[in-house]
Enzyme design. Sequence first.
Site: not given
Ligand code: PGA
Length: 252
Positions: A9-11, A96, A98, A168, A174, A214
Site C-alpha cells: 500500500n503506497w499510500k 483502510h 486511515e 490491521e 506505521g 509494520s
Molecule cells: P505500515 O502500513 O506497514 O507502514 O505499518 C500498513 C498499512 O497501513 O496498510
Amino acid sequence: MRKPVIAGNWKMYKLIAESVALALDLKPLVANANHCEVVIAPVFTAIKTVADRLEGSSIRVAGQDCSTETQHGAHTGEVAADMLRDAGATHCIVGHSERRHIYGETDAQVNSKALAALAAGLTAILCVGETLEQREGGDAEAVVRRQLEGGLRDLTASDLDRIIVAYEPVWAIGTGRTATPEQAQEMHAFVRRVFAERFSKEAASRLRVLYGGSVKPDNIAGLMKQTDVDGALVGGASLEAETFAQIIHYDR
Ligand code: PGA
C-alpha cells in the site's frame, strides 16, 4: 491451499515517474515469486501508467479506495470502481484505517465500497482492525466483528472468492510496533470464524486473511508461519523495491 497475497500500500507517496520506477525495480525481483500473489497500490494518478508498464508481469495493481457510487455522475472528487478497472486495476483496498479514522468512513460506507469494487469485477481487500484503546479495553474482537459484519453486508456467495480481509491493528500501523505472531494468529482465526458464521465453513477455509501493521523483512516469516495468516498488507516497507521483495520472498 490458500495462495498467499503480499500487497504493498503506497499510500499518498510517489509521483508518476517514481511509481513507475519502483514498479519496474520490483518486477525482476519478484518475477519468480510463484508462491504468492503480488499486488501494489499506487496513488490514483499513477495507476494507469504503472499498470501499463507492468503488462505481462504477474504483479497486480490495486486502487487504495473507491467511491461508494457505482453510477457515473456529479460526485466531485470521487473515483468509481469501474474507472479503476478501466485504468488497469484488478484489486481495490476498502476501509483502510486511515480512511476510517482520518476521513470518518463508516462500516456502511465501507460496505458500499466493497460492493462497488466487486460489481466492477475487482477483488476487494477489506481492512479491519482495532485501536490500542479498544484492544486495552478488551474490545478487539467486538470491533473487528462489527467491521466484518458491516463491511460484508449483502455480499453473495459468488463474491466470496474476490474478497480478501486484511487485519490491521491500528496501533501497529506505521508505528514500528507489530502484533506478535500469536496475537495475529488469534485475531486471524477469529476473522475466519466470523466469516464462517456469516457465510460457510467452506468459504471461510478459502478466505485469505492478510496481516498489516509494520510488516518488515525481519518479522514476515514469523507471521507467515501462523496457520491463519495468508499474507500481508505492507505500507512503509513496500516503498523500496529491495525491501518489499525481501518480504515477498519470506520463504527463503
Ligand atoms: P505500515 O502500513 O506497514 O507502514 O505499518 C500498513 C498499512 O497501513 O496498510
